[in-house]
Design a protein around this motif. Structure first.
Motif, PDB file in Angstrom:
ATOM      1  N   UNK A 291     -12.215   9.137  -2.894  1.00  0.00           N
ATOM      2  CA  UNK A 291     -11.053   9.112  -3.790  1.00  0.00           C
ATOM      3  C   UNK A 291     -11.503   9.123  -5.238  1.00  0.00           C
TER       4      UNK A 291
ATOM      5  N   UNK B  27      -2.309   3.806   6.927  1.00  0.00           N
ATOM      6  CA  UNK B  27      -1.521   3.910   5.709  1.00  0.00           C
ATOM      7  C   UNK B  27      -2.385   4.153   4.496  1.00  0.00           C
ATOM      8  N   UNK B  28      -3.569   3.535   4.477  1.00  0.00           N
ATOM      9  CA  UNK B  28      -4.423   3.699   3.301  1.00  0.00           C
ATOM     10  C   UNK B  28      -5.064   5.081   3.277  1.00  0.00           C
ATOM     11  N   UNK B  29      -5.540   5.525   4.444  1.00  0.00           N
ATOM     12  CA  UNK B  29      -6.349   6.736   4.426  1.00  0.00           C
ATOM     13  C   UNK B  29      -5.517   8.009   4.429  1.00  0.00           C
TER      14      UNK B  29
ATOM     15  N   UNK C 262       0.828  -1.205   0.000  1.00  0.00           N
ATOM     16  CA  UNK C 262       0.000   0.000   0.000  1.00  0.00           C
ATOM     17  C   UNK C 262       0.862   1.255   0.000  1.00  0.00           C
ATOM     18  N   UNK C 263       1.858   1.251   0.886  1.00  0.00           N
ATOM     19  CA  UNK C 263       2.676   2.459   0.988  1.00  0.00           C
ATOM     20  C   UNK C 263       3.426   2.704  -0.311  1.00  0.00           C
TER      21      UNK C 263
ATOM     22  N   UNK D 139       0.848   4.154  -2.731  1.00  0.00           N
ATOM     23  CA  UNK D 139       0.128   5.400  -2.458  1.00  0.00           C
ATOM     24  C   UNK D 139       1.056   6.582  -2.258  1.00  0.00           C
TER      25      UNK D 139
ATOM     26  N   UNK E 197       2.309  14.708   5.145  1.00  0.00           N
ATOM     27  CA  UNK E 197       2.533  13.420   4.492  1.00  0.00           C
ATOM     28  C   UNK E 197       3.638  12.653   5.196  1.00  0.00           C
TER      29      UNK E 197
ATOM     30  N   UNK F 226       0.614  10.307  -4.002  1.00  0.00           N
ATOM     31  CA  UNK F 226       0.249  11.528  -3.289  1.00  0.00           C
ATOM     32  C   UNK F 226       1.293  12.606  -3.501  1.00  0.00           C
TER      33      UNK F 226
ATOM     34  N   UNK G 254      -3.083   8.803   2.730  1.00  0.00           N
ATOM     35  CA  UNK G 254      -2.789   9.246   1.373  1.00  0.00           C
ATOM     36  C   UNK G 254      -3.991   9.973   0.765  1.00  0.00           C
ATOM     37  N   UNK G 255      -5.199   9.525   1.123  1.00  0.00           N
ATOM     38  CA  UNK G 255      -6.369  10.209   0.572  1.00  0.00           C
ATOM     39  C   UNK G 255      -6.482  11.622   1.137  1.00  0.00           C
ATOM     40  N   UNK G 256      -6.134  11.757   2.414  1.00  0.00           N
ATOM     41  CA  UNK G 256      -6.161  13.093   2.996  1.00  0.00           C
ATOM     42  C   UNK G 256      -5.251  14.047   2.249  1.00  0.00           C
ATOM     43  N   UNK G 257      -4.061  13.550   1.891  1.00  0.00           N
ATOM     44  CA  UNK G 257      -3.139  14.406   1.150  1.00  0.00           C
ATOM     45  C   UNK G 257      -3.699  14.745  -0.221  1.00  0.00           C
ATOM     46  N   UNK G 258      -4.324  13.764  -0.867  1.00  0.00           N
ATOM     47  CA  UNK G 258      -4.842  14.028  -2.216  1.00  0.00           C
ATOM     48  C   UNK G 258      -5.974  15.050  -2.165  1.00  0.00           C
TER      49      UNK G 258
ATOM     50  N   UNK H 228       0.731  14.097  -6.870  1.00  0.00           N
ATOM     51  CA  UNK H 228      -0.422  15.000  -6.907  1.00  0.00           C
ATOM     52  C   UNK H 228      -0.066  16.331  -6.273  1.00  0.00           C
TER      53      UNK H 228
ATOM     54  N   UNK I 269      -8.745  11.810   9.433  1.00  0.00           N
ATOM     55  CA  UNK I 269      -7.786  12.052   8.369  1.00  0.00           C
ATOM     56  C   UNK I 269      -8.463  12.553   7.116  1.00  0.00           C
ATOM     57  N   UNK I 270      -9.448  11.836   6.636  1.00  0.00           N
ATOM     58  CA  UNK I 270      -9.986  12.210   5.341  1.00  0.00           C
ATOM     59  C   UNK I 270     -11.315  12.950   5.441  1.00  0.00           C
TER      60      UNK I 270
END
Lengths: 126, 124, 170, 241, 81, 85, 495
Positions: D150, F67-69, B73-74, B77, F37, B81, F71-75, B84, E49-50
């Motif tokens: 996303x 770890x998954x989420x 995953x890391x 992703x 990040x 990021x 990255x979405x926050x950054x995007x 982007x 976070x999101x």
């Protein structure tokens, strides 16, 4: 670990949780921008959650999950309070709901007044 | 001390060193693109090796599988990021820090941004 | 998105299913029959749902040759990653910051978006480079230590190793 | 002047609050020592293993012992979605499309395509395994909603059908309520477990807990996707950076 | 975390304040984790976070980025950075 | 073995401190997001390491989700900065 | 028995989840279904009341765990009385707003009715639940619906009022949560009866602090001075029926929670005096503020706050007669205030600013509405043949029994203020010349029905007060019987 260490931690953990709450409260009371007020509200929520979770902690405790291998490895450890954690889960969710509603109100206010400045929205003074 | 633990310990050390370097990198670099370079690469490898190290240190296949999936995953992703972010920063109107004299030539991307009517810089 | 024939859909579905099943096993880290059963159902549902999204490749990706190249690619990539980090470490630690940043461009022969994405990600994680944008098949790369601004030479310097292998996979 | 006053006030409040909580103590048993006090958490921990066969005590509390709270919590979310819709509502001709200037680069789009199914899978994993590992319906739902976020970010014309969302949401909510009402079977009470509990640490354990968690997961995912979609479609009167 | 909270309150630029709240919830979830509450940590991570970030950011997008609106010039200038 | 873990934590803390300084100094939004990040990635590693210390395998799930989420926050913020949200 | 108390919560929730689905099939159903649900709940409430009168309180256990472990609902004479009242008011508000603004589109209408139903459900839950944290959850459900309903109209300044409400409300819920945590950290339980039976073990300082926090937090929701900053704005800016719903439903539920904490859970000696002081302050300040208002709805809102202060004082007397009087006032207020809101909102329907001066001479244009408004005004100030008279009388008797002469004098003085400003409005309606060119708005058919029903009830209570006093007496008795409450909850088991 010895007791003095935990006494110190008492001050650190509770102190920081309460401090965070107070900082949020300060923002709510003093700041002029509506968004800042909402941010303050969410910070108060964070501090409160931390306070509640740390209330449930136990010395050398472990999470209340009886997973595989738990009974061999860590069965002698005390379990931290699961009830408080469950309550915090609910509180987090409710906090998010309230934050979302407050933010939508902020958007509504912007549509009407084109400002977020609290002094220019007359009804908010009291 | 088993071999697992030795290998894991070494990997953990390497990983933490790189994580530290990532932090230091984003502190020291002169502009955002260079910071991204340092931040992305160092922290990605650092996190990967540290997590793998933990997995190996514990030595059961469950740990290794789980740490492997985090690594995957890391690895996917993190570059996305940072890409982007780099693009966003550029489109927002930040130009990279360029040391040499020939500024036009060193910045090949500018022509795309400036020629494309749709991609005009975001108005403030 | 494009229309798909039934065979394409089936191929994608199977690839997707297998891929997700692998991920599921990694999540659960167990082979108990219940878990596998539930996993098959869940992954099947998700891959049905996302047939149009997960368009990376058809069933041919499962051929042994391609899998071999994938592993080979991983090897190349790992070596580059470690080199990249040593490079970054050198730059960060040394007191006078030996950098000469700039943005260069080059063209790639890769066709699909996935291949481009993998290449871009690899570039981001390899020595001194950071991909900023892809316009059609032109890559724009931020290079921490610009050696050349000529597209072909830059290509040789940055991406050739990866692209050779990627062309064999996709 | 106002600031100083507020800071003084907060200092006083904070001092008393801190005094109270430090008096309660950290890391110790803080309940009053008495024969009459039997903290319910001990009963919960004991019953979780012995009668419910659920690994995660938090889950067993959230869904079984205090399942009514969870019903309320889900309702709060449902209400906040409704409130959001009603507050931000505009007549049809005022409502704009999503204001996207240009799409994301192909790296982001391809990456989101690749990562979207695994994120959904992760969400499903979290809520299916809610009774075995940390997490549960709520967290899984949030993860799934984030996956949709996303996709919405990466594709400017990616849409989620409002009708589909509300159908999923309604069905999940109805499932929860009906499972609760089914507890009345065999002379039980609301939300009472009516399924065999299985063995500890097995996927099929805990009676109705996994089913409720799956319903909650779907519901929360649909609701939060609705929230995200609503706010994303909200178009400001004034554009700025 | 205290530093992040103070920063979030003091910072004039609301976008930075929002990022700071993101960091608060990050640190908060690590603290929950250390306090042996993985469930809560998971929830905090997932929400903080999101989701909170996107809701706040969309509000900013729809309204205004600077806290102090009286100074419109400064608003434009610092947003251009 | 313990020393290695202490060392790792010390190094990670230093990294976090540097990232935090960068976050506070700015100067642009992008820099702050880079700091966020980096903090996220370091935190994920720290969570995994903590799970190993607590000897609880299931704790890793939290790190996985993080770890998954993260990255979405950054995007999200990146798309906002692009002006494309 | 037609059902168990849990259906009060479960059925509306089920309906709320169903309504979006039904709305896709038949759009009209979004208006009808909430009404059907409320009617069913009304039937349920009445039949359960009958059951309770003969067989004693019903304790509903949830999830099959006996009270100290699980959550329970309590349906006794007191809570049953309030639940019936709340659902009746909910039904009337639904009927009133069934056709209100018939041009409202499908989407807002759906949301409005869902929110209204959840407002009723949340209040019912607050009254019924026997668990502190569950109380918190239901309070949140109620308040979120209230926030959204306050901001329902886009045209007015409703968003400001609602934002103010959100701020106060979320700070209040923070305090509530801290108080709950203090209790839990000492006693290790969240069940009300269990807490009540163990409260003497708690550290006295902590007990006092948590009580104060409870009072402050619930005071915000129940409009008690000085925490009622949100209330006038919310009343003034919300749609007419929603203002009525606040006065009739939300405030009642919150006040219930406060009373439950004071009477059953805590055993503090100073609590009653605290209630009296707060109540008197609220009463005096609200009535003085009401006389200065120039907008009709704000005036009604301040009057409503004043009534709440009166109820607090009556509860603070602390005797059985005091509780009886308080419940009687609550009942009257719950019936009269919606009547005033309904008729008042028709009187100022076409006015933009809703000033009191806009209703000059309305008596000729809209005789029926004006008459009902006047009836409500007479009733609420306590003129002899109407409902308010009996409640005020019982209150004065209760106060006199305890030799609270000062309080009696103060209440009488405040009543005169109340009479002055209500009479001023009535005077304007009937005897002033029309100055503005605004037309009167004919009430819809549903509104006629609702207002007539309310008016008839007012008259009925006025002329035959014995019809309700029996129920109120039973409710007061059951509130007073603390040991029986604790006993019945803690010994409950699955039937």
């Amino acid at each position: 670990m010895d007791n003095t260490y935990y006494d110190l931690l008492t001050y650190v953990v509770y102190g920081s949780a309460i401090l965070v709450m107070l900082i949020g409260l300060y923002a709510v009371l003093v700041k002029k921008s509506l968004l800042k007020i909402v941010i303050g509200l969410s910070i108060v929520d964070s501090g409160l959650n931390l306070l509640i979770v740390s209330l449930g902690y136990l010395k050398n405790g472990t999470a209340p999950i009886f997973s595989k291998g738990f009974f061999e490895l860590a069965a002698d450890k005390p379990m931290v309070d699961p009830l408080l954690q469950a309550l915090v889960l609910t509180a987090i969710v409710i906090g998010f709901g309230v934050t979302a509603v407050a933010l939508s109100l902020v958007i509504r206010l912007w549509r009407h007044h084109h400002t977020l400045y609290i002094d220019e929205i007359k009804n908010l003074k009291w | 001390m088993t071999y697992y633990e030795i290998i894991g310990g070494i990997l953990i050390t390497i990983g933490s060193i790189f994580l530290f370097l990532g932090g230091l990198g984003i502190y020291r670099m002169p502009d955002i693109f260079n910071r991204l370079q340092a931040g992305t690469k160092a922290t990605t490898l650092g996190a990967m090796s540290l997590i793998l190290g933990v997995g190996i240190m514990e030595g059961t296949w469950e740990w290794i599988l789980k740490s492997f999936v985090i690594i995957v995953y890391i690895a996917f992703s993190n570059p996305i990021s940072s890409h982007a972010l780099a693009r966003a920063t550029y489109l927002r109107g930040h130009r990279p820090y360029i040391k040499s004299e020939d500024k036009e030539k060193m910045d090949a991307y500018r022509e795309v941004v400036e020629n494309d009517p749709k991609r005009k810089e975001v108005e403030v | 998105m494009e229309t798909l024939t039934f065979n394409q859909k089936l191929g994608r579905f199977i690839v997707n299913w297998i891929f997700l099943m692998l991920v599921w096993i990694m999540f659960t880290t167990t082979f108990a029959s219940h878990e596998i059963l539930i996993g098959l159902i869940t992954t099947g549902l998700i891959s049905l749902f996302s047939i149009r999204l997960f368009t990376c490749c058809n069933i041919s990706i499962l051929s042994p040759v391609k899998i071999f190249w994938m592993i080979w690619y991983l090897g190349v990539f790992t070596v580059a990653l470690i080199k990249a980090n040593l490079d970054v470490a050198r730059r960060v630690i040394s007191p006078e910051l030996p950098i000469n940043p700039g943005i260069v461009k080059f063209k790639t022969k890769l066709k699909t978006n996935y291949a481009k994405m993998v290449l871009a990600n690899s570039i981001t994680l390899t020595p001194g480079t950071l991909s900023i944008d892809i316009v059609d098949d032109t890559f724009y790369i931020h290079w921490i230590d610009v050696k050349t601004t000529n597209p072909e030479e830059a290509f040789k310097e940055i991406a050739e190793d990866f692209e050779k292998v990627l062309l064999k996979i996709f | 002047m106002k600031k100083v006053l507020v800071i003084l006030l907060l200092a006083v409040v904070g001092f008393y609050l801190a005094d109270v909580f430090i008096g309660i103590g950290f890391g110790n048993d803080h309940f009053v020592k008495s024969d009459e006090i039997k903290p319910v958490k001990d009963i919960y921990l004991q019953q979780t293993v012995e009668n419910l066969k659920v690994s995660n005590a938090v889950t067993s509390i959230v869904v079984n012992f205090r399942g009514f709270d969870t019903l309320g919590e889900v309702t709060v979310l449902f209400l906040s979605v409704t409130a959001l819709g009603s507050i931000l509502y505009r007549k049809r001709h005022h409502a704009g499309d999503r204001s996207v200037l240009f799409s994301a680069s192909s790296i982001v789009t391809a990456g989101s395509k690749l990562l979207f199914p695994p994120i959904l899978l992760l969400g499903a994993y979290v809520f299916i395994h809610g009774h075995l590992s940390p997490g549960g319906g709520f967290q899984g739902g949030v993860i799934i909603a984030t996956g949709f976020l996303l996709m919405l970010l990466a594709y400017e014309n990616y849409t989620v059908s409002h009708n589909a969302l509300s159908i999923v949401e309604s069905f999940a909510g109805i499932t929860f309520a009906v499972i609760g009402l089914m507890g009345f079977m065999n002379g039980g009470t609301f939300l009472q477990n009516f399924l065999p509990v299985g063995t500890l640490n097995d996927l099929f354990s805990g009676g109705i807990i996994p089913i409720i968690y799956i319903a909650v997961g779907f519901k929360v995912a649909a609701e939060l996707t609705g929230v995200i979609y609503t706010v994303l479609n909200e178009k400001g009167d004034q554009k700025n950076g | 975390m205290i530093a992040a909270a103070i920063y979030a309150v003091v910072q004039k630029d609301l976008l930075y304040a929002v990022i700071a709240t993101g960091i608060i919830s990050l640190i908060l979830s690590i603290v929950f984790y250390i306090l042996q509450a993985p469930d809560v940590a998971l929830t905090e991570a997932a929400i903080g976070v999101a989701l909170t970030t996107i809701v706040f950011i969309i509000t900013i997008r729809n309204t205004v980025r600077m806290e102090d609106e009286s100074d419109k010039n400064k608003n434009i200038k610092s947003a251009a950075k | 073995m313990e020393y290695i873990i202490y060392l790792a934590f010390a190094l990670m803390t230093l990294g976090i401190i540097f990232a935090a300084i960068r976050f506070i100094k700015g100067p642009t939004a992008g820099d702050r997001v880079v700091a966020l990040d980096t903090l996220t990635t370091i935190s994920v590693s720290a969570l995994v390491l903590l799970a190993a210390i607590f000897q609880r395998f299931i704790y890793v799930d939290v790190a996985l989700v993080y770890g998954v989420l993260g990255f979405i926050g950054v995007i999200v913020i990146a798309r906002y900065l692009e002006g494309a949200l | 028995m037609v059902g168990t108390p849990v259906l009060f919560i479960a059925i509306p929730l089920l309906a709320a989840f169903l309504i979006p689905l039904l709305g896709m099939i038949w759009k009209e159903s979004v208006r009808i279904v909430p009404g059907l649900v409320l009617m069913y709940l009304m039937v349920l409430a009445v039949s359960l009341m009958g059951h309770v009168a003969h067989n004693g309180p019903i304790i509903e256990i949830i999830a099959g765990w006996a009270p100290p472990i699980g959550i329970n609902l309590v349906f006794n004479a007191f809570t049953g009385f309030l639940v019936t009242l709340i659902i009746f008011m909910g039904l009337l508000v639904w009927l009133y707003s069934y056709r209100f603004k018939s041009n409202v589109e499908y989407e807002p209408a759906r949301k409005y009715f869902i929110l209204l139903m959840m407002l009723v459900t949340g209040s019912t839950g607050v009254v019924l639940t026997g668990d502190i944290f569950n109380l918190f959850v239901f309070i949140e459900i109620t308040s979120i619906s209230a926030y959204a309903l306050t901001a329902f109209y886009t045209g007015r300044d409703s968003a400001e009022a609602s934002f103010k409400y959100v701020m106060m409300g979320s700070l209040a819920s923070t305090m509530l949560l801290i108080a709950i945590m203090l209790i839990y950290s000492q006693l290790g339980t969240l069940n009300m009866a269990d807490v009540a039976s163990k409260i003497h073990l708690m550290d006295p300082t902590l007990k006092a602090i948590s009580f104060i926090l409870f009072v402050v937090a619930l005071g915000v929701e129940a409009e008690i001075f000085p925490l009622n900053g949100w209330a006038p704005d919310a009343y003034a800016e919300a749609p007419g029926p929603v203002g009525a719903a606040f006065a009739g439903i939300v405030v009642k539920a919150m006040l219930y929670a406060l009373i439950r904490f004071t009477y059953t859970i805590f055993d503090l000696s100073g609590a009653f005096n605290l209630l009296i002081i707060i109540g008197l302050l609220t009463l005096v300040i609200a009535e003085v503020a009401a006389i200065r208002q120039d907008k009709l709805k704000r005036m009604l809102a301040y009057s409503s706050i004043g009534q709440m202060g009166l109820v607090m004082v009556a509860f603070g007397i602390g005797t059985r007669e005091g509780v009886f009087a308080a419940l009687f006032i609550m009942l009257n207020h719950a019936i009269i205030k919606p009547l005033l809101f309904f008729s008042g909102s028709y009187l100022v329907y076409h006015s933009k600013k809703k000033y009191i001066s806009d209703i000059d001479g309305m008596g000729k244009l809209a005789p029926f509405t004006s008459l009902l408004f006047a009836l409500g005004a007479f009733a609420i100030v306590g003129l002899p043949p109407f409902a308010g008279f009996w409640s005020k009388l019982s209150f004065l008797v209760a106060a006199a029994d305890n030799d609270m002469v000062l309080i009696i004098a103060l209440i009488l003085a405040v009543s005169i203020v109340e009479i002055v400003y209500y009479m001023r409005v009535v005077n304007r309606i009937f005897f002033f010349k029309r100055t503005t060119g605004l037309l009167a708005r004919r009430p819809t058919f549903n509104a006629y029905i609702v207002m007539s029903v309310l008016g008839i009830i007012v008259l009925m209570i006025g002329f035959f007060p014995d019809t309700v006093t029996g129920y109120i007496q039973a409710a007061a008795d059951s509130l007073f019987d603390k040991t029986q409450y604790i006993h019945s909850v803690l010994t409950a088991s699955i039937q």
